[in-house]
Design an enzyme around this catalytic site. Structure first.
Site, PDB file in Angstrom:
ATOM      1  N   MET A  34       1.040  -1.283   0.119  1.00 33.09           N
ATOM      2  CA  MET A  34      -0.045   0.002  -0.045  1.00 33.09           C
ATOM      3  C   MET A  34       0.809   1.043   0.083  1.00 33.09           C
ATOM      4  O   MET A  34       0.361   2.284  -0.136  1.00 33.09           O
ATOM      5  CB  MET A  34      -0.945   0.047   1.225  1.00 33.09           C
ATOM      6  CG  MET A  34      -0.263   0.024   2.641  1.00 33.09           C
ATOM      7  SD  MET A  34       0.143   1.446   3.056  1.00 33.09           S
ATOM      8  CE  MET A  34      -1.550   2.415   3.402  1.00 33.09           C
ATOM      9  N   TYR A  35       2.145   1.164   0.067  1.00 32.09           N
ATOM     10  CA  TYR A  35       2.852   2.563   0.217  1.00 32.09           C
ATOM     11  C   TYR A  35       2.837   3.034  -1.362  1.00 32.09           C
ATOM     12  O   TYR A  35       3.424   2.375  -2.128  1.00 32.09           O
ATOM     13  CB  TYR A  35       4.407   2.053   0.589  1.00 32.09           C
ATOM     14  CG  TYR A  35       4.523   1.586   1.914  1.00 32.09           C
ATOM     15  CD1 TYR A  35       3.673   2.051   2.928  1.00 32.09           C
ATOM     16  CD2 TYR A  35       5.848   0.889   2.336  1.00 32.09           C
ATOM     17  CE1 TYR A  35       3.787   1.554   4.236  1.00 32.09           C
ATOM     18  CE2 TYR A  35       6.106   0.572   3.866  1.00 32.09           C
ATOM     19  CZ  TYR A  35       5.129   0.938   4.925  1.00 32.09           C
ATOM     20  OH  TYR A  35       5.516   0.534   5.856  1.00 32.09           O
ATOM     21  N   SER A  36       2.345   3.999  -1.281  1.00 33.54           N
ATOM     22  CA  SER A  36       2.333   4.773  -2.609  1.00 33.54           C
ATOM     23  C   SER A  36       1.466   4.049  -3.506  1.00 33.54           C
ATOM     24  O   SER A  36       1.852   4.097  -4.855  1.00 33.54           O
ATOM     25  CB  SER A  36       3.518   5.421  -3.109  1.00 33.54           C
ATOM     26  OG  SER A  36       4.036   6.277  -2.245  1.00 33.54           O
ATOM     27  N   GLY A  37       0.560   3.339  -3.048  1.00 35.50           N
ATOM     28  CA  GLY A  37      -0.234   2.518  -4.171  1.00 35.50           C
ATOM     29  C   GLY A  37       0.614   1.626  -4.888  1.00 35.50           C
ATOM     30  O   GLY A  37       0.159   1.131  -6.059  1.00 35.50           O
TER      31      GLY A  37
ATOM     32  N   LYS B 205       4.642  -6.549   3.099  1.00 36.27           N
ATOM     33  CA  LYS B 205       3.267  -6.829   3.657  1.00 36.27           C
ATOM     34  C   LYS B 205       2.143  -6.564   2.764  1.00 36.27           C
ATOM     35  O   LYS B 205       2.060  -5.872   1.618  1.00 36.27           O
ATOM     36  CB  LYS B 205       3.220  -5.443   4.599  1.00 36.27           C
ATOM     37  CG  LYS B 205       4.456  -5.201   5.748  1.00 36.27           C
ATOM     38  CD  LYS B 205       4.228  -4.012   6.813  1.00 36.27           C
ATOM     39  CE  LYS B 205       5.302  -3.272   6.832  1.00 36.27           C
ATOM     40  NZ  LYS B 205       5.895  -2.532   5.962  1.00 36.27           N
TER      41      LYS B 205
END
Length: 339
Positions: free
Chosen positions: A54-57, A80
């Site tokens: 999910m980090y920056s999609g 993750k």
């Protein structure tokens, strides 16, 4: 750089690990900048890189993948899943349906055929431990995951997951990734005793407390850190919890000065001093940030400094408990605590 065994896995990891949350639009970091940070981190002795879908999609995973191309075998690679990846209601969580898809997406973005550590980013109250661990065990047996981990799990959920693995003869989580810093010490009272009991490796995130312990935030200075621009409420010093943090920072700065240390060395040295912690995750946005944090790689705090820190922020205390990410759902939703 110092190295420690990651739980009971036998894998040796650096006491400072590189977190890649700032790669991409979150930290406004370009690919060239991300690659330079990875290059310098590896040169400085770091051998564990941690990211998340999910980090920056997904952009962070893509940048990490490009940065490590050609040297994958020298890196302990962690990512993750479970946080939302879009608006679709089933593109999140810890169900078998989603984890199989999420892992394939992460492998594609990273450009690898397996990850060394696959972590559940948060506990999913809607999914049973058996469901999640069964899916992860199958993915591990397929060679796509080497080890399983959790992140920001409450202590009782760490215990429940360990018992579920034992009861159903499934692979167990071998690491936990909690938030831990001088200003947020709550895990000392519950999570760390549990991880030590079960022999879990601990990768501590936010050891600089979102920048509060970076040395950039001091009394009388305007707070202009990157994090403060999109999370202003966490740095508004008219809020009592933030005022308490600033007061603690001023006292900690005196301790650091007397010990001949930077605030970053004090903060990272504190986290890695705990016998239950394997590594502190640093999340530099620039090369300058990285170099200032690598300077703490061999920092060992003497007992008098650790005692002084205890006198400022008591063991087991969170100065901003409301910012914790492991709060039981019933404390957040009144309907869950009423008949």
């Amino acid at each position: 750089m110092q190295y420690r065994t990651l739980g009971r896995t036998g894998v040796q990891v650096s006491t400072l690990a590189l977190g890649a949350m700032n790669f991409g639009k979150i930290g406004r970091t370009t690919q060239d900048e991300a690659t330079a940070i990875v290059d310098a981190a590896l040169e400085g002795g770091i051998n564990l890189i941690d990211t998340a879908d999910m980090y920056s999609g997904g952009e962070s995973e893509e940048m990490v993948g490009r940065a490590i191309a050609g040297r994958r075998d020298d890196i302990v690679l962690a990512t993750k899943a479970t946080m939302p990846m879009g608006d679709e209601r089933n593109h999140r969580g810890s169900s078998r349906r989603w984890l199989v898809t999420a892992l394939e997406d992460s492998l594609r973005r990273l450009g690898v055929d397996h990850v060394d550590l696959y972590q559940m980013h948060r506990w999913d109250p809607n999914t049973s431990d058996e469901e999640t661990l069964s899916a992860l065990t199958d993915l591990q047996r397929a060679g796509k995951i080497r080890y399983l981990g959790s992140s920001t799990f409450p202590a009782h959920r760490i215990v429940e997951a360990q018992w579920a693995a034992r009861e159903h003869h499934l692979s167990r989580y071998v690491t936990e990734q909690p938030s831990y810093s001088i200003l947020q010490r709550g895990i000392e009272a519950h999570v760390l005793p549990v991880t030590e009991q079960y022999g879990l490796g601990v990768l501590a995130w936010s050891p600089l407390a979102s920048g509060w312990l970076s040395g950039a935030i001091r009394e009388g200075r305007e707070i202009t850190t990157s994090r403060s621009t999109f999370m202003p409420q966490r740095f508004d010093t008219t809020i009592p919890s933030n005022r308490a943090r600033l007061d603690a920072v001023e006292q900690l700065a005196e301790v650091a000065d007397e010990a001949g240390l930077t605030m970053i060395q004090l903060a990272l040295g504190f986290v890695t001093a705990h016998p239950g912690v394997t590594s502190a995750l640093i999340g530099p946005r620039t090369l300058d940030h990285l170099h200032s944090q690598l300077a703490a790689a061999d920092t060992t705090l003497p007992a008098d400094v650790l005692d002084a820190i205890d006198g400022i922020v008591a063991p087991g205390t969170d100065l901003a408990a409301h910012e914790k990410n492991d709060t039981p759902p019933a404390l957040l939703d009144p309907s869950l605590r009423r008949r």
